[in-house]
Design a protein around this motif. Structure first.
Motif, PDB file in Angstrom:
ATOM      1  N   THR A   1      80.148 -22.817 -76.115  1.00  0.00           N
ATOM      2  CA  THR A   1      79.524 -23.879 -76.922  1.00  0.00           C
ATOM      3  C   THR A   1      78.312 -24.464 -76.190  1.00  0.00           C
ATOM      4  O   THR A   1      77.299 -24.795 -76.821  1.00  0.00           O
ATOM      5  CB  THR A   1      80.533 -25.003 -77.237  1.00  0.00           C
ATOM      6  OG1 THR A   1      81.103 -25.491 -76.017  1.00  0.00           O
ATOM      7  CG2 THR A   1      81.645 -24.504 -78.142  1.00  0.00           C
TER       8      THR A   1
ATOM      9  N   VAL B   1      75.289 -28.755 -81.631  1.00  0.00           N
ATOM     10  CA  VAL B   1      76.553 -28.016 -81.747  1.00  0.00           C
ATOM     11  C   VAL B   1      77.677 -28.884 -82.318  1.00  0.00           C
ATOM     12  O   VAL B   1      78.441 -28.415 -83.159  1.00  0.00           O
ATOM     13  CB  VAL B   1      76.955 -27.400 -80.388  1.00  0.00           C
ATOM     14  CG1 VAL B   1      78.407 -26.922 -80.406  1.00  0.00           C
ATOM     15  CG2 VAL B   1      76.036 -26.239 -80.037  1.00  0.00           C
TER      16      VAL B   1
ATOM     17  N   LEU C   1      80.347 -27.586 -85.128  1.00  0.00           N
ATOM     18  CA  LEU C   1      81.524 -27.086 -84.420  1.00  0.00           C
ATOM     19  C   LEU C   1      82.679 -26.912 -85.404  1.00  0.00           C
ATOM     20  O   LEU C   1      82.983 -27.816 -86.180  1.00  0.00           O
ATOM     21  CB  LEU C   1      81.925 -28.071 -83.320  1.00  0.00           C
ATOM     22  CG  LEU C   1      82.885 -27.561 -82.241  1.00  0.00           C
ATOM     23  CD1 LEU C   1      82.243 -26.446 -81.423  1.00  0.00           C
ATOM     24  CD2 LEU C   1      83.305 -28.715 -81.323  1.00  0.00           C
TER      25      LEU C   1
ATOM     26  N   LEU D   1      79.933 -19.737 -83.123  1.00  0.00           N
ATOM     27  CA  LEU D   1      80.984 -20.725 -82.891  1.00  0.00           C
ATOM     28  C   LEU D   1      82.266 -20.353 -83.626  1.00  0.00           C
ATOM     29  O   LEU D   1      83.374 -20.523 -83.102  1.00  0.00           O
ATOM     30  CB  LEU D   1      80.507 -22.114 -83.327  1.00  0.00           C
ATOM     31  CG  LEU D   1      79.415 -22.755 -82.467  1.00  0.00           C
ATOM     32  CD1 LEU D   1      78.842 -23.984 -83.156  1.00  0.00           C
ATOM     33  CD2 LEU D   1      79.965 -23.128 -81.092  1.00  0.00           C
TER      34      LEU D   1
ATOM     35  N   ASN E   1      83.896 -17.560 -81.734  1.00  0.00           N
ATOM     36  CA  ASN E   1      84.515 -18.110 -80.539  1.00  0.00           C
ATOM     37  C   ASN E   1      85.831 -18.814 -80.871  1.00  0.00           C
ATOM     38  O   ASN E   1      86.826 -18.707 -80.147  1.00  0.00           O
ATOM     39  CB  ASN E   1      83.546 -19.100 -79.883  1.00  0.00           C
ATOM     40  CG  ASN E   1      83.925 -19.419 -78.456  1.00  0.00           C
ATOM     41  OD1 ASN E   1      84.560 -18.638 -77.774  1.00  0.00           O
ATOM     42  ND2 ASN E   1      83.525 -20.596 -78.000  1.00  0.00           N
ATOM     43  N   SER E   2      85.842 -19.504 -82.009  1.00  0.00           N
ATOM     44  CA  SER E   2      87.048 -20.189 -82.469  1.00  0.00           C
ATOM     45  C   SER E   2      88.149 -19.185 -82.816  1.00  0.00           C
ATOM     46  O   SER E   2      89.325 -19.397 -82.486  1.00  0.00           O
ATOM     47  CB  SER E   2      86.720 -21.047 -83.697  1.00  0.00           C
ATOM     48  OG  SER E   2      87.884 -21.615 -84.252  1.00  0.00           O
TER      49      SER E   2
END
Length: 337
Positions: free
Chosen positions: A116, A132, A136, A317, A320-321
């Protein structure tokens, strides 16, 4: 101590040189983002190495316990029960140590923080006003709220300063995901090859056992009468192995040990390689390589538009999550078969 305070404490105590998103950063806001990123990056890597080692040891010890018990039960090596107890104690101590040091949690959460921060760094370079924390994913906001707190506390850079991100972000990440895709695909193929070899040996042993039992039905006495084989088996008994068993029962025990050993190796593969989530990780790198390739092509056609940069940041993002979601299930287990 909160998780955020825990991170800053780990950051303060870290003796490993921090990594950098780019070299020779002069802007104060970017330098701060890069500083925290460098700490999160090296701490995540350090904890990932420890976590993988813990997984390997727990899986290996679990396999050793199975093999020791097989030898205790089938080879009449009764003293090996003490070895089983010792290894069980080691497994428990290792599990509690991994639990106390939180290597798995830190590996995942520090990696999420690092990624992040990297995205925030590139948004700042590109002069994008949206931050971000504004994009997010809810899964991260709700699941790891301290990361949002770190992001909100970051210094802001003047959005009128705009720099190109095609080389430092797009092409760099494209190259990274392509190289990881090749490396992990090769690792997955190697793991599958090992699993196939174990399967072939297991099936072959079952067929040998079947052939042996069919052969035994043809012997009127029900016992093998071979001087060579009897000599070999007596040598084993001389070492205290399978004492008191007939040659026929010794062969049956050896076949059971081989089959059990293959099952133990399969257990190791499932416990260790299964928690690597290689298939999911490979698919992640494949998707991200396609995403960055398309982003590069779009930039070459229409330039570095703010809409494209925000889209790319949001998709990164989300990816990544998703990675955090399935990796979070791969915590070390206390498994004794």
């Amino acid at each position: 101590m909160t998780l955020k305070e825990n991170f800053y404490k780990d950051m303060e105590n870290c003796e490993i040189p921090f990594t950098h998103i780019e070299d020779n950063i002069t802007d104060p806001a970017l330098k701060e983002i890069d500083r925290i990123y460098g700490a999160a990056d090296v701490l995540s890597i350090e904890n990932a190495i420890t976590h993988e080692r813990n997984l390997w040891l727990l899986s290996a010890f679990g396999t050793i316990i199975t093999m020791l018990f097989l030898l205790y039960d089938e080879a009449e090596l009764h003293w090996l029960i003490f070895g089983c107890i010792v290894v069980i104690i080691l497994v428990y101590q290792l599990y509690k140590l991994a639990e106390r040091h939180e290597c798995h949690r830190k590996y995942l959460q520090y990696r999420v923080l690092a990624e992040t921060l990297r995205i925030q760094y590139f948004l700042s370079i590109a002069g994008v006003k949206k931050q971000v924390p504004d994009i997010l994913p809810w899964f991260i906001k709700n699941g790891i709220p301290w990361i949002d707190e770190v992001l909100l506390a970051l210094p802001k850079r003047d959005t009128n300063k705009k720099e190109s991100i095609i080389n430092c972000w797009i092409r760099d990440q494209l190259k990274y995901h392509q190289s990881k895709l090749v490396k992990l695909t090769a690792k997955k193929e190697r793991d599958e090859r090992i699993s196939r070899i174990v399967l072939y040996i297991t099936i072959s042993t079952y067929l040998i056992a079947l052939g042996f039992e069919i052969y035994m039905l043809t012997i009127p006495s029900g016992e093998i009468n071979s001087e060579l084989l009897s000599g070999i088996l007596k040598s084993l008994q001389g070492w205290g192995i399978m004492v008191g068993l007939t040659p026929t029962d010794m062969i049956r025990s050896i076949l059971k040990i081989v089959i059990g050993t293959m099952s133990a190796i399969t257990l190791f593969s499932g416990s260790y390689y299964g928690k690597m989530s290689l298939s999911n990780t490979i698919e992640d790198h494949r998707r991200m390589a396609i995403l960055y390739q398309r982003a590069e092509n779009e930039i070459l056609l229409n330039g570095e538009t703010e809409e494209l940069i925000i889209f790319l940041a949001r998709e990164s993002l989300i990816e990544n999550s998703t990675w955090y979601s399935y990796q979070n299930k791969n915590n070390p287990d206390l498994t004794i078969e």
